[in-house]
Design an enzyme around this catalytic site. Structure first.
Site, PDB file in Angstrom:
ATOM      1  N   GLU A 183     -11.722   6.818 -15.369  1.00 36.69           N
ATOM      2  CA  GLU A 183     -11.091   5.508 -15.186  1.00 36.69           C
ATOM      3  C   GLU A 183     -10.342   5.527 -13.867  1.00 36.69           C
ATOM      4  O   GLU A 183      -9.732   6.541 -13.510  1.00 36.69           O
ATOM      5  CB  GLU A 183     -10.119   5.237 -16.339  1.00 36.69           C
TER       6      GLU A 183
ATOM      7  N   CYS B   8      -8.387   0.646 -19.974  1.00 38.63           N
ATOM      8  CA  CYS B   8      -7.676  -0.625 -19.820  1.00 38.63           C
ATOM      9  C   CYS B   8      -8.092  -1.338 -18.533  1.00 38.63           C
ATOM     10  O   CYS B   8      -7.960  -2.548 -18.427  1.00 38.63           O
ATOM     11  CB  CYS B   8      -6.171  -0.380 -19.814  1.00 38.63           C
TER      12      CYS B   8
ATOM     13  N   ASN C 298     -13.543  -2.160 -24.425  1.00 36.75           N
ATOM     14  CA  ASN C 298     -12.700  -0.969 -24.556  1.00 36.75           C
ATOM     15  C   ASN C 298     -11.511  -1.298 -25.433  1.00 36.75           C
ATOM     16  O   ASN C 298     -10.789  -2.277 -25.163  1.00 36.75           O
ATOM     17  CB  ASN C 298     -12.174  -0.507 -23.190  1.00 36.75           C
ATOM     18  N   GLU C 299     -11.314  -0.504 -26.453  1.00 35.67           N
ATOM     19  CA  GLU C 299     -10.152  -0.661 -27.342  1.00 35.67           C
ATOM     20  C   GLU C 299      -9.956  -2.115 -27.746  1.00 35.67           C
ATOM     21  O   GLU C 299      -8.831  -2.609 -27.812  1.00 35.67           O
ATOM     22  CB  GLU C 299      -8.883  -0.081 -26.690  1.00 35.67           C
TER      23      GLU C 299
HETATM   24  O1  AHR Z   1      -6.665   6.892 -20.894  1.00 30.94           O
HETATM   25  C1  AHR Z   1      -5.619   6.013 -20.682  1.00 30.94           C
HETATM   26  C2  AHR Z   1      -5.756   4.711 -21.469  1.00 30.94           C
HETATM   27  O2  AHR Z   1      -5.660   4.971 -22.829  1.00 30.94           O
HETATM   28  C3  AHR Z   1      -7.072   3.995 -21.331  1.00 30.94           C
HETATM   29  O3  AHR Z   1      -7.084   3.154 -20.232  1.00 30.94           O
HETATM   30  C4  AHR Z   1      -7.153   3.196 -22.587  1.00 30.94           C
HETATM   31  O4  AHR Z   1      -8.482   3.016 -23.023  1.00 30.94           O
HETATM   32  C5  AHR Z   1      -6.314   3.974 -23.570  1.00 30.94           C
HETATM   33  O5  AHR Z   1      -5.381   3.187 -24.180  1.00 30.94           O
END
Ligand code: AHR
Length: 642
Positions: A50, A246, A363-364
């Protein structure tokens, strides 16, 4: 045996309530080479990349100039001039954002410098630019102006020398934009240099698209920092999940990651506010992430926005664009050069397909909004690209049940004790019915009871979790630690696997654990029983069960020549006992690879980069048995040849 009390059987682990010191000859780990539990997942160990905490911009992306096209903040003069400063005393160099003659409509801001003799401008890069004595640097920039004589460029070592070291000149400046490229060598080693451009005789000049790379980079793309990519390659990642996290979601939809804005000329890609607190260049866009995977020989796994950000969602009747984005992403990566997006990929220099096999939808993301949006992307992708494996989020209790799911992404940020106990056995009793979805542990790390640089105990907790995942790799198909990188000067999240400065990096203790699991993977999972004392210092799980001091698993290599046993001592006390390999006739010695450190809280640092580390030796094997004392908080890998 009368002093031994077998207190309970826990998922193949027999826990013996006895002081470790009384158990020197007790068999702790028994591997049955004749019993294959399942095939090992060949893609189990991967990485999650990321752009968090300047891990890509200011990290792996080797660009040294920050705010290189003066588009940070898109016209907001504070951001547009950020990281640039005037040379000399006040009044010597006046800097302003200029829009009178933009390079293009998509790159509308340039820098105007009005310089008295010796005046000019400096860029501090990402917390200093690494100058390596004798190393070559590639500069390119757009320039125009009215200056007497040539401009001079080089590094300023002001904290070191008090003056700039001019390395090259740019002559024949005209009032029309020209793109100029040149290389120069740095005279000194210095981690925090500034890049300078100055007009020795004064004048007015304009700059845009100022880019400086070290000539030495990793692989063939010329894009990535060699030291950092070498660390990634050391993890032998089977896949790379990108670009978030995120960062995929953004706080609001206008800050969400949209891959189509990240392709084409790097000078026309919009800069974008990254949720982790900085302007991102997209110099490494969708195409370059795919190149990064290729350079690492890893499968790309693209996580795409599903029309949801942290604070708002795209109305359902406006989701068509997001569905199309998902279809086009696959066409960009895999389509023939005759297809619309395959042609764009070819024009970017990569006619061969990238062979994207995994798409994660969101994601999430969770709740009704996710349950409504997931099927839209799923159905379109499934119909057009049945060969692509689709990954659903499993977050905040939402599990997609309204569509078949190939893989389900689970995230674990937790404490070491959970990983050592419950986590290590999490998948032992998972359903294995035909057609069951597989698990992708897309993000995991010990983030509680741990300092910003990780710790030995955290790494050992993760190792216990990893033997559980490996043992059950007919269920857990993919897994990745998170986060991978952070710039040490911009920490919004800790710990990180690799901490980066302008001229180096340091790995946290978890890195060695990750590396050792990847280096010591196998093709078949063998039956492995553990009988160990309780670890009095590990917090019991929710069910109140005590935690065994050892966690272990065993694999056989693809050529059948070795059996690899991984033993994790999660306790703070040494554990003595034997490891037995039955039905295998192992050789007389086993290669022993041991990871540990001086104390539970030990971490590495730039000044002590290997407080926790790995040692290798040979262990004697008698009739398939190794007698061993497992050090407190250690991962021991025994490679039995045969
Ligand atoms: O890895 C850090 C963050 O943790 C990522 O962006 C997110 O997917 C998770 O909440």
């Amino acid at each position: 045996m009368s002093t031994l009390s077998i207190s309970r059987s826990l998922c193949g682990v027999i826990v013996l309530a006895l002081l470790p010191s009384l158990l020197p000859a007790v068999n702790m780990v028994t591997v049955d080479a004749a019993k294959v539990k399942c095939a090992a997942s060949p893609t189990l160990w991967g990485i999650f990349f990321e752009d968090i905490d300047l891990s890509m911009d200011g990290g792996v992306y080797a660009e040294l100039i920050r705010n290189r096209s003066f588009e940070d903040g898109a016209g907001n003069s504070k951001d547009g001039l950020a990281f640039w400063s005037g040379l000399g005393k006040p009044g010597t160099s006046e800097l302003s954002l200029d829009t009178t003659l933009p390079l293009s409509a998509k790159n509308s801001h340039a820098l105007k410098v009005v310089a008295r003799p010796g005046g000019g401008v400096a860029n501090a890069g990402y917390f200093g630019i690494s100058s390596r004595a004798g190393a070559e640097y590639r500069l390119s920039l757009a320039v125009r102006g009215d200056v007497e004589g040539p401009l001079e460029v080089g590094f300023d070592y002001h904290a070191r020398k008090g003056a700039a070291a001019i390395a090259a000149q740019i002559g024949n400046i005209t009032t029309n934009w020209q793109t100029r490229t040149l290389t120069f060598r740095a005279p000194f080693d210095y981690p925090n240099a500034e890049f300078v451009i100055r007009a020795p005789k004064g004048g007015t000049f304009y700059l845009d698209c100022v880019s400086l790379f070290p000539s030495e980079t990793y692989g063939t793309s010329g894009l990535f920092r060699k030291d950092l990519m070498t660390k990634l390659a050391g993890l032998r990642p089977a896949f790379v999940r990108f670009p978030g996290g995120c960062w995929v979601e953004g706080d609001t939809m206008d800050k969400a990651y949209r891959w189509k804005k990240t392709i084409g000329s790097v000078w026309e890609r919009p800069t974008q506010w990254n949720i982790w607190g900085y302007w991102a260049t997209h110099g490494v866009g969708f195409h370059e992430y795919l190149l990064l995977c290729e350079e690492l020989h890893a499968e790309p796994l693209f996580c795409i926005n599903v029309g949801m950000s942290h604070k708002e969602n795209v109305p359902l009747d406006k989701m068509g664009e997001f569905v199309q984005d998902a279809l086009d992403a696959v066409e960009y990566a895999n389509g023939p050069v005759t297809s619309k997006w395959g042609a764009v990929r070819a024009a970017a220099g990569h006619p061969a397909p990238f062979n994207l096999k995994y798409i994660e939808i969101g994601n999430e993301n969770w709740g009704k909004a996710y349950e409504e949006r997931y099927p839209l992307l799923h159905d379109a992708l499934r119909a057009r690209y049945p060969e692509v494996r689709l990954i659903a989020n499993n977050f905040h209790g939402t599990i997609i049940t309204n569509r078949p799911v190939d893989l389900q992404d689970e995230h674990y940020y937790t404490d070491p004790d959970w990983m050592m106990g419950e986590g290590s056995h999490k998948y032992d009793n998972a359903s294995r019915a035909p057609g069951d979805r597989h698990v992708f542990v897309g993000e995991y790390a010990v983030t509680r009871d741990v300092g910003p640089w990780g710790s030995l105990r955290a790494a050992i907790g993760e190792a216990a979790f990893m033997v559980g995942m490996e043992r059950n790799s007919d269920v857990v198909e993919l897994a990745a630690y998170a986060p991978l990188f952070a710039n040490v000067n911009h920490l919004h999240w800790t710990p990180n696997l690799i901490s980066v400065s302008s001229d180096g990096c340091v790995v946290n203790p978890s890195y060695d654990v990750q590396r050792l699991f990847a280096e010591n993977a196998g093709a078949k999972i063998l039956a492995c029983e553990v009988a160990a004392p309780f670890a009095a210092d590990v917090r019991k799980g929710k069910d109140g069960r005590p935690i065994a001091a050892l966690a272990a698993d065993a694999v056989e290599t693809a050529d059948g020549k070795e059996i690899i046993v991984k033993v994790v001592n999660v306790s703070g006390a040494p554990v003595a006992g034997t490891v037995t390999v039955k039905n295998a006739k192992p050789a007389m010695t086993a290669r022993k690879i041991a990871f540990t450190g001086p104390a539970a809280g030990a971490a590495n640092s730039f000044t002590e980069p290997a407080r926790c580390g790995v040692t290798e030796s040979m262990a004697a094997v008698k009739d398939g048995v190794v007698t061993e004392t497992f050090a407190p908080f250690s991962l021991t890998i025994l490679r039995f040849g045969r």
